[in-house]
Motif scaffolding. Structure first.
Motif, PDB file in Angstrom:
ATOM      1  N   CYS A 203      -5.191   2.826  -2.061  1.00 19.83           N
ATOM      2  CA  CYS A 203      -3.983   1.988  -2.110  1.00 19.83           C
ATOM      3  C   CYS A 203      -4.102   0.784  -1.180  1.00 19.83           C
ATOM      4  O   CYS A 203      -3.674  -0.330  -1.524  1.00 19.83           O
ATOM      5  CB  CYS A 203      -2.759   2.817  -1.764  1.00 19.83           C
ATOM      6  SG  CYS A 203      -2.403   4.131  -2.958  1.00 19.83           S
ATOM      7  N   VAL A 204      -4.674   0.984   0.004  1.00 15.65           N
ATOM      8  CA  VAL A 204      -4.869  -0.137   0.940  1.00 15.65           C
ATOM      9  C   VAL A 204      -5.848  -1.154   0.357  1.00 15.65           C
ATOM     10  O   VAL A 204      -5.601  -2.367   0.394  1.00 15.65           O
ATOM     11  CB  VAL A 204      -5.368   0.390   2.307  1.00 15.65           C
ATOM     12  CG1 VAL A 204      -5.813  -0.768   3.202  1.00 15.65           C
ATOM     13  CG2 VAL A 204      -4.278   1.196   2.999  1.00 15.65           C
ATOM     14  N   LEU A 205      -6.937  -0.672  -0.196  1.00 20.56           N
ATOM     15  CA  LEU A 205      -7.936  -1.580  -0.782  1.00 20.56           C
ATOM     16  C   LEU A 205      -7.367  -2.319  -1.985  1.00 20.56           C
ATOM     17  O   LEU A 205      -7.631  -3.513  -2.177  1.00 20.56           O
ATOM     18  CB  LEU A 205      -9.180  -0.790  -1.184  1.00 20.56           C
ATOM     19  CG  LEU A 205     -10.000  -0.206  -0.028  1.00 20.56           C
ATOM     20  CD1 LEU A 205     -11.046   0.766  -0.547  1.00 20.56           C
ATOM     21  CD2 LEU A 205     -10.657  -1.322   0.791  1.00 20.56           C
ATOM     22  N   LEU A 206      -6.585  -1.620  -2.803  1.00 20.01           N
ATOM     23  CA  LEU A 206      -5.977  -2.261  -3.970  1.00 20.01           C
ATOM     24  C   LEU A 206      -4.963  -3.319  -3.543  1.00 20.01           C
ATOM     25  O   LEU A 206      -4.925  -4.428  -4.111  1.00 20.01           O
ATOM     26  CB  LEU A 206      -5.316  -1.207  -4.854  1.00 20.01           C
ATOM     27  CG  LEU A 206      -4.631  -1.706  -6.133  1.00 20.01           C
ATOM     28  CD1 LEU A 206      -5.578  -2.553  -6.969  1.00 20.01           C
ATOM     29  CD2 LEU A 206      -4.087  -0.522  -6.939  1.00 20.01           C
TER      30      LEU A 206
ATOM     31  N   ASP B 126       3.283  -6.985   8.699  1.00 19.98           N
ATOM     32  CA  ASP B 126       3.240  -6.062   7.560  1.00 19.98           C
ATOM     33  C   ASP B 126       1.869  -5.410   7.485  1.00 19.98           C
ATOM     34  O   ASP B 126       1.170  -5.484   6.464  1.00 19.98           O
ATOM     35  CB  ASP B 126       3.572  -6.795   6.252  1.00 19.98           C
ATOM     36  CG  ASP B 126       3.749  -5.820   5.084  1.00 19.98           C
ATOM     37  OD1 ASP B 126       3.998  -4.625   5.330  1.00 19.98           O
ATOM     38  OD2 ASP B 126       3.602  -6.266   3.931  1.00 19.98           O
ATOM     39  N   SER B 127       1.508  -4.743   8.561  1.00 21.92           N
ATOM     40  CA  SER B 127       0.155  -4.217   8.690  1.00 21.92           C
ATOM     41  C   SER B 127       0.095  -2.737   9.056  1.00 21.92           C
ATOM     42  O   SER B 127      -0.837  -2.033   8.655  1.00 21.92           O
ATOM     43  CB  SER B 127      -0.597  -5.031   9.761  1.00 21.92           C
ATOM     44  OG  SER B 127      -1.822  -4.456  10.085  1.00 21.92           O
ATOM     45  N   VAL B 128       1.074  -2.247   9.822  1.00 23.51           N
ATOM     46  CA  VAL B 128       0.979  -0.905  10.397  1.00 23.51           C
ATOM     47  C   VAL B 128       1.420   0.179   9.416  1.00 23.51           C
ATOM     48  O   VAL B 128       2.509   0.106   8.839  1.00 23.51           O
ATOM     49  CB  VAL B 128       1.810  -0.818  11.692  1.00 23.51           C
ATOM     50  CG1 VAL B 128       1.926   0.621  12.169  1.00 23.51           C
ATOM     51  CG2 VAL B 128       1.184  -1.687  12.773  1.00 23.51           C
ATOM     52  N   ILE B 129       0.560   1.180   9.264  1.00 29.44           N
ATOM     53  CA  ILE B 129       0.873   2.385   8.488  1.00 29.44           C
ATOM     54  C   ILE B 129       0.651   3.585   9.395  1.00 29.44           C
ATOM     55  O   ILE B 129      -0.433   3.751   9.957  1.00 29.44           O
ATOM     56  CB  ILE B 129      -0.009   2.497   7.232  1.00 29.44           C
ATOM     57  CG1 ILE B 129       0.224   1.305   6.293  1.00 29.44           C
ATOM     58  CG2 ILE B 129       0.260   3.817   6.500  1.00 29.44           C
ATOM     59  CD1 ILE B 129      -0.717   1.281   5.096  1.00 29.44           C
TER      60      ILE B 129
ATOM     61  N   ALA C  30       0.827  -1.206   0.000  1.00 26.69           N
ATOM     62  CA  ALA C  30       0.000   0.000   0.000  1.00 26.69           C
ATOM     63  C   ALA C  30       0.860   1.254   0.000  1.00 26.69           C
ATOM     64  O   ALA C  30       0.582   2.231  -0.716  1.00 26.69           O
ATOM     65  CB  ALA C  30      -0.937  -0.001   1.205  1.00 26.69           C
ATOM     66  N   VAL C  31       1.928   1.255   0.794  1.00 27.22           N
ATOM     67  CA  VAL C  31       2.827   2.408   0.840  1.00 27.22           C
ATOM     68  C   VAL C  31       3.537   2.590  -0.499  1.00 27.22           C
ATOM     69  O   VAL C  31       3.724   3.707  -0.985  1.00 27.22           O
ATOM     70  CB  VAL C  31       3.842   2.240   1.987  1.00 27.22           C
ATOM     71  CG1 VAL C  31       4.950   3.284   1.905  1.00 27.22           C
ATOM     72  CG2 VAL C  31       3.135   2.328   3.331  1.00 27.22           C
ATOM     73  N   GLU C  32       3.920   1.470  -1.113  1.00 25.85           N
ATOM     74  CA  GLU C  32       4.553   1.525  -2.436  1.00 25.85           C
ATOM     75  C   GLU C  32       3.597   2.114  -3.479  1.00 25.85           C
ATOM     76  O   GLU C  32       3.978   2.967  -4.295  1.00 25.85           O
ATOM     77  CB  GLU C  32       4.978   0.114  -2.846  1.00 25.85           C
ATOM     78  CG  GLU C  32       5.582   0.021  -4.243  1.00 25.85           C
ATOM     79  CD  GLU C  32       5.819  -1.419  -4.679  1.00 25.85           C
ATOM     80  OE1 GLU C  32       6.537  -1.609  -5.677  1.00 25.85           O
ATOM     81  OE2 GLU C  32       5.266  -2.341  -4.060  1.00 25.85           O
TER      82      GLU C  32
ATOM     83  N   GLY D 255       2.318   9.787  -5.892  1.00 25.57           N
ATOM     84  CA  GLY D 255       2.663  11.077  -5.313  1.00 25.57           C
ATOM     85  C   GLY D 255       2.168  11.317  -3.905  1.00 25.57           C
ATOM     86  O   GLY D 255       2.070  12.469  -3.477  1.00 25.57           O
ATOM     87  N   VAL D 256       1.872  10.261  -3.148  1.00 29.66           N
ATOM     88  CA  VAL D 256       1.464  10.403  -1.752  1.00 29.66           C
ATOM     89  C   VAL D 256       2.558   9.780  -0.882  1.00 29.66           C
ATOM     90  O   VAL D 256       2.741   8.559  -0.873  1.00 29.66           O
ATOM     91  CB  VAL D 256       0.111   9.733  -1.476  1.00 29.66           C
ATOM     92  CG1 VAL D 256      -0.266   9.884   0.002  1.00 29.66           C
ATOM     93  CG2 VAL D 256      -0.975  10.343  -2.357  1.00 29.66           C
ATOM     94  N   ALA D 257       3.302  10.617  -0.182  1.00 30.14           N
ATOM     95  CA  ALA D 257       4.406  10.133   0.657  1.00 30.14           C
ATOM     96  C   ALA D 257       3.871   9.681   2.004  1.00 30.14           C
ATOM     97  O   ALA D 257       3.170  10.432   2.683  1.00 30.14           O
ATOM     98  CB  ALA D 257       5.445  11.226   0.843  1.00 30.14           C
ATOM     99  N   VAL D 258       4.206   8.445   2.379  1.00 27.63           N
ATOM    100  CA  VAL D 258       3.793   7.865   3.653  1.00 27.63           C
ATOM    101  C   VAL D 258       5.037   7.288   4.315  1.00 27.63           C
ATOM    102  O   VAL D 258       5.939   6.782   3.636  1.00 27.63           O
ATOM    103  CB  VAL D 258       2.730   6.758   3.446  1.00 27.63           C
ATOM    104  CG1 VAL D 258       2.244   6.222   4.781  1.00 27.63           C
ATOM    105  CG2 VAL D 258       1.555   7.290   2.645  1.00 27.63           C
ATOM    106  N   THR D 259       5.109   7.367   5.623  1.00 27.14           N
ATOM    107  CA  THR D 259       6.225   6.766   6.346  1.00 27.14           C
ATOM    108  C   THR D 259       6.373   5.299   5.934  1.00 27.14           C
ATOM    109  O   THR D 259       5.378   4.577   5.854  1.00 27.14           O
ATOM    110  CB  THR D 259       5.987   6.842   7.862  1.00 27.14           C
ATOM    111  OG1 THR D 259       5.830   8.212   8.229  1.00 27.14           O
ATOM    112  CG2 THR D 259       7.168   6.258   8.625  1.00 27.14           C
TER     113      THR D 259
END
Length: 411
Positions: free
Chosen positions: A399-402, A374-377, A348-350, A356-360
């Protein structure tokens, strides 16, 4: 499921075509929050640069920090003034230096830690910069997962303390980064009273968010130093705090507190490093706030800016991810923890980064970057304007749903 996957891919492609440039990474104050403290810059010091005792603060000295400011934060943090030092702008630097002092000098009456097998307990998910310090200095980290209700796993901690290699523990006791959980008094009492095989075991009590309330409820920080003394372990705890998310993050004041013995130990070690902090910055802060109530009033202005952003995050997550994921609903602090379906956070982060959405980075909230599920965002709502924040959370949800749909099809 294939229909859902194709629908989500189409929605994702639409987002890609928007050319987004949104940031949900670090918990930085927004420009509007920084503006709240611009009055600091207007305080004239060219002709009035002395403290109440008449000391010229432009000069060397004053290694304990400005007493007027320490008195204000003594009341806010519940720490006696003699046990509270005010320093430079970064509490993170103070934490790093304290670990280095332990490695080189050991605790009062103890031996240096360097060259020994040293381990720190790391409640996880936790603060990535804490873990970066211990990893960079070669200290082994032991992840201690939170319980399902968000509380610390005290039996697991007690079991680890039977190992003499365990010399330290990281903890953010109020509105933890990133879970938003708060240590209650019973847990605090247990932590300072637990038997430890290592007599020099230290708790790094990072009160970074002690004043950062998101509701009308404004609980006072726990008197952890008093509890430690009461338990017969007065030297067990180092307390850290700062004004980084109160005034100007790059020009604030950091605080260090501990037992009288630890304060003397730290001052001796620091005496070869500095002849005094930036007392003019401290003077500006003391004059800007006036007293503890001035700080509280200032933080309510922060709350007015932050609380609506946290409400946006909760609303969008509820609309898009109910039944697919869970998330925290903190009453203070700077973060929301999104618990995505197992084995989807990294993907999801990838996906978010690609549009163009930056996530930790996924796993950042765990020692060595290893999230076993591999769950925490981690979501940081503070920086973006509300409209951009809503866009970013909407995109992250897609992104999470995809990622979830892709995983289902791959099975």
């Amino acid at each position: 499921m294939s229909d859902t996957l194709e629908s989500l891919r189409a929605e994702y492609q639409t987002l890609r075509e928007k050319g987004l440039a949104l940031d949900l990474t670090r918990g930085k104050p927004s420009a509007a929050q920084l503006d709240l403290a611009n009055g600091l810059l207007d305080i004239p010091l060219s002709t009035d640069h002395r403290d109440t005792a008449g000391t010229d603060l432009r000069n060397y000295g004053g290694t304990d920090g400005l007493v007027e400011l320490r008195e204000i934060f003594s009341e806010l943090l519940g720490i006696p003034v003699p046990q509270l030092l005010a320093g430079g702008n970064a509490s993170l630097q103070k934490m790093h230096d304290t670990v280095v002092e332990l490695l080189l000098h050991g605790t009062p009456g103890g031996e240096p830690w360097v060259g020994k097998d040293i381990a720190f307990l790391c409640p996880s998910p936790g603060y990535d910069r804490h873990f970066a310090i211990t990893q960079a200095l070669g200290i082994r980290m032991i992840s201690v997962p939170y319980l399902e209700d968000g509380s610390l796993d005290l039996p697991a901690i007690e079991k680890h303390l039977a190992d003499s290699a365990v010399r330290g523990m990281w903890i953010v006791p109020m509105y933890a980064n990133p879970t938003g959980s708060t240590v209650d008094e019973a847990t605090a009492r247990a932590l300072v009273a637990m038997p430890a095989a290592a007599p020099d075991f230290r708790i790094f009590w990072d009160n970074a968010y002690a004043l950062h309330h998101l509701t009308d409820d404004e609980p006072a920080p726990i008197d952890i130093l008093g509890l430690a003394a009461e338990a017969g372990n007065p030297d067990r705890v180092f307390v850290f705090a700062s004004t980084s998310k109160i005034t100007h993050a790059g020009a604030g004041v950091a605080f260090f507190a501990s037992s009288p013995a630890n304060i003397a130990w730290h001052k001796k070690n620091a005496s070869v490093q500095t002849i005094g902090p930036d007392k003019l910055t401290q003077l500006r802060h003391a004059r800007f706030f006036g007293d503890a109530e001035g700080v509280r009033a200032h933080m309510r202005k922060h709350r007015a800016l932050l609380a609506p952003k946290f409400a946006i995050v909760d609303r969008v997550l509820s609309e898009r991810l109910t039944g697919h994921a869970t998330w925290t609903k903190p009453t203070g602090g700077y973060f929301v923890t999104l618990n995505a379906p197992a084995r989807t956070a990294s993907r999801a982060v990838e996906l978010a980064k690609s549009i163009g959405v930056a996530v930790t980075p996924a796993g950042a909230a765990f020692p060595y970057g290893d999230d076993p599920r591999d769950s925490v965002i981690r979501i940081a709502p503070s920086m973006p304007p509300e409209a951009e924040l809503e866009q970013a959370i909407e995109a992250l949800c897609v992104c999470v749903l995809l990622a979830e749909a892709e995983l289902a099809v791959s099975r």
